[in-house]
Design a protein around this motif. Structure first.
Motif, mmCIF file in Angstrom:
data_model
loop_
_atom_site.group_PDB
_atom_site.id
_atom_site.type_symbol
_atom_site.label_atom_id
_atom_site.label_comp_id
_atom_site.label_asym_id
_atom_site.label_seq_id
_atom_site.Cartn_x
_atom_site.Cartn_y
_atom_site.Cartn_z
ATOM 1 N N HIS A 93 10.108 -7.792 27.421
ATOM 2 C CA HIS A 93 11.037 -7.974 26.301
ATOM 3 C C HIS A 93 12.034 -9.053 26.692
ATOM 4 N N THR A 94 12.403 -9.882 25.741
ATOM 5 C CA THR A 94 13.442 -10.873 25.956
ATOM 6 C C THR A 94 14.679 -10.410 25.206
ATOM 7 N N LEU A 95 15.783 -10.319 25.938
ATOM 8 C CA LEU A 95 17.047 -9.892 25.353
ATOM 9 C C LEU A 95 18.000 -11.078 25.325
ATOM 10 N N ALA A 96 18.500 -11.395 24.144
ATOM 11 C CA ALA A 96 19.533 -12.414 23.994
ATOM 12 C C ALA A 96 20.807 -11.679 23.614
ATOM 13 N N PHE A 97 21.901 -11.981 24.307
ATOM 14 C CA PHE A 97 23.125 -11.227 24.039
ATOM 15 C C PHE A 97 24.333 -12.147 24.018
ATOM 16 N N THR A 98 25.345 -11.692 23.317
ATOM 17 C CA THR A 98 26.628 -12.386 23.257
ATOM 18 C C THR A 98 27.709 -11.351 22.944
ATOM 19 N N HIS A 99 28.949 -11.653 23.336
ATOM 20 C CA HIS A 99 30.075 -10.772 23.043
ATOM 21 C C HIS A 99 30.627 -11.091 21.661
ATOM 22 N N SER A 100 31.165 -10.094 21.031
ATOM 23 C CA SER A 100 31.792 -10.308 19.727
ATOM 24 C C SER A 100 33.114 -11.044 19.932
ATOM 25 N N PRO A 101 33.619 -11.684 18.893
ATOM 26 C CA PRO A 101 34.872 -12.440 19.038
ATOM 27 C C PRO A 101 36.054 -11.561 19.445
ATOM 28 N N ASP A 102 36.070 -10.330 19.000
ATOM 29 C CA ASP A 102 37.210 -9.458 19.341
ATOM 30 C C ASP A 102 36.967 -8.673 20.628
ATOM 31 N N GLU A 103 35.873 -8.990 21.352
ATOM 32 C CA GLU A 103 35.552 -8.420 22.654
ATOM 33 C C GLU A 103 35.306 -6.905 22.640
ATOM 34 N N ASN A 104 35.003 -6.338 21.501
ATOM 35 C CA ASN A 104 34.748 -4.906 21.447
ATOM 36 C C ASN A 104 33.261 -4.566 21.468
ATOM 37 N N PHE A 105 32.440 -5.546 21.140
ATOM 38 C CA PHE A 105 31.017 -5.271 21.020
ATOM 39 C C PHE A 105 30.198 -6.318 21.783
ATOM 40 N N ILE A 106 28.985 -5.923 22.115
ATOM 41 C CA ILE A 106 27.996 -6.861 22.655
ATOM 42 C C ILE A 106 26.830 -6.842 21.682
ATOM 43 N N TYR A 107 26.524 -7.996 21.118
ATOM 44 C CA TYR A 107 25.388 -8.118 20.211
ATOM 45 C C TYR A 107 24.143 -8.445 21.037
ATOM 46 N N VAL A 108 23.079 -7.682 20.801
ATOM 47 C CA VAL A 108 21.846 -7.867 21.552
ATOM 48 C C VAL A 108 20.682 -8.016 20.573
ATOM 49 N N ILE A 109 19.844 -9.016 20.827
ATOM 50 C CA ILE A 109 18.612 -9.188 20.056
ATOM 51 C C ILE A 109 17.460 -8.972 21.021
ATOM 52 N N ASP A 110 16.545 -8.099 20.661
ATOM 53 C CA ASP A 110 15.385 -7.773 21.499
ATOM 54 C C ASP A 110 14.128 -8.236 20.775
ATOM 55 N N ILE A 111 13.310 -9.005 21.471
ATOM 56 C CA ILE A 111 12.045 -9.459 20.894
ATOM 57 C C ILE A 111 10.988 -9.425 21.993
ATOM 58 N N LEU A 112 9.776 -9.062 21.621
ATOM 59 C CA LEU A 112 8.672 -9.086 22.581
ATOM 60 C C LEU A 112 8.365 -10.534 22.952
ATOM 61 N N GLN A 113 8.147 -10.756 24.220
ATOM 62 C CA GLN A 113 7.917 -12.122 24.688
ATOM 63 C C GLN A 113 6.655 -12.722 24.078
ATOM 64 N N ASP A 114 5.638 -11.912 23.874
ATOM 65 C CA ASP A 114 4.399 -12.412 23.282
ATOM 66 C C ASP A 114 4.583 -12.863 21.841
ATOM 67 N N GLU A 115 5.559 -12.283 21.140
ATOM 68 C CA GLU A 115 5.764 -12.640 19.733
ATOM 69 C C GLU A 115 6.262 -14.071 19.568
ATOM 70 N N TYR A 116 7.155 -14.493 20.441
ATOM 71 C CA TYR A 116 7.674 -15.847 20.263
ATOM 72 C C TYR A 116 6.961 -16.877 21.138
ATOM 73 N N LEU A 117 6.235 -16.448 22.170
ATOM 74 C CA LEU A 117 5.478 -17.393 22.977
ATOM 75 C C LEU A 117 4.040 -17.562 22.501
ATOM 76 N N GLY A 118 3.551 -16.638 21.678
ATOM 77 C CA GLY A 118 2.182 -16.720 21.170
ATOM 78 C C GLY A 118 1.888 -18.017 20.436
ATOM 79 N N PRO A 119 2.709 -18.400 19.448
ATOM 80 C CA PRO A 119 2.463 -19.672 18.760
ATOM 81 C C PRO A 119 2.550 -20.886 19.692
ATOM 82 N N LEU A 120 3.417 -20.817 20.697
ATOM 83 C CA LEU A 120 3.519 -21.909 21.655
ATOM 84 C C LEU A 120 2.229 -22.047 22.460
ATOM 85 N N HIS A 121 1.665 -20.931 22.907
ATOM 86 C CA HIS A 121 0.403 -20.968 23.638
ATOM 87 C C HIS A 121 -0.738 -21.464 22.752
ATOM 88 N N GLN A 122 -0.732 -21.058 21.497
ATOM 89 C CA GLN A 122 -1.769 -21.499 20.560
ATOM 90 C C GLN A 122 -1.671 -23.013 20.341
#
Length: 106
Positions: A18-47
């Protein structure tokens, strides 16, 4: 993840990356995380990589064949002339050789 402001992490979960992309919220109360399977976004690149590689290989093969045929077409009259000149140099003046200047002449 909590010490960095933003970033990307690759995490292996039960054999699936899994690839996790994260960033802090502007008010520093939250961490936003996006989770995506590596095969989902690298598949078209390999093709795309496979498509480009096969296209390059086919192009090289076709250009090599084309250049071989062009070279043979250009050098064939010279080969015929060289054989005739060798016959003449060996004293074969009785023979008759025909040279075509153009493939359209008869």
């Amino acid at each position: 993840m909590e010490t960095e402001r933003f970033g990307v992490m690759h995490v292996n979960v039960n054999g699936t990356v899994h690839t996790l992309a994260f960033t802090h919220s502007p008010d520093e109360n939250f961490i936003y995380v996006i989770d995506i399977l590596q095969d989902e976004y690298l598949g078209p690149l390999h093709q795309t990589t496979r498509l480009i590689s096969s296209t390059v290989a086919i192009s090289l093969l076709v250009s090599a064949l084309l250049s071989w045929f062009i070279t043979k077409g250009i050098t064939a009259p010279f080969q015929s002339m060289i054989k005739g000149m060798q016959q003449v140099s060996l004293g074969g003046l009785n023979g008759c050789s025909y040279f075509r200047l153009s493939p359209y002449e008869k």
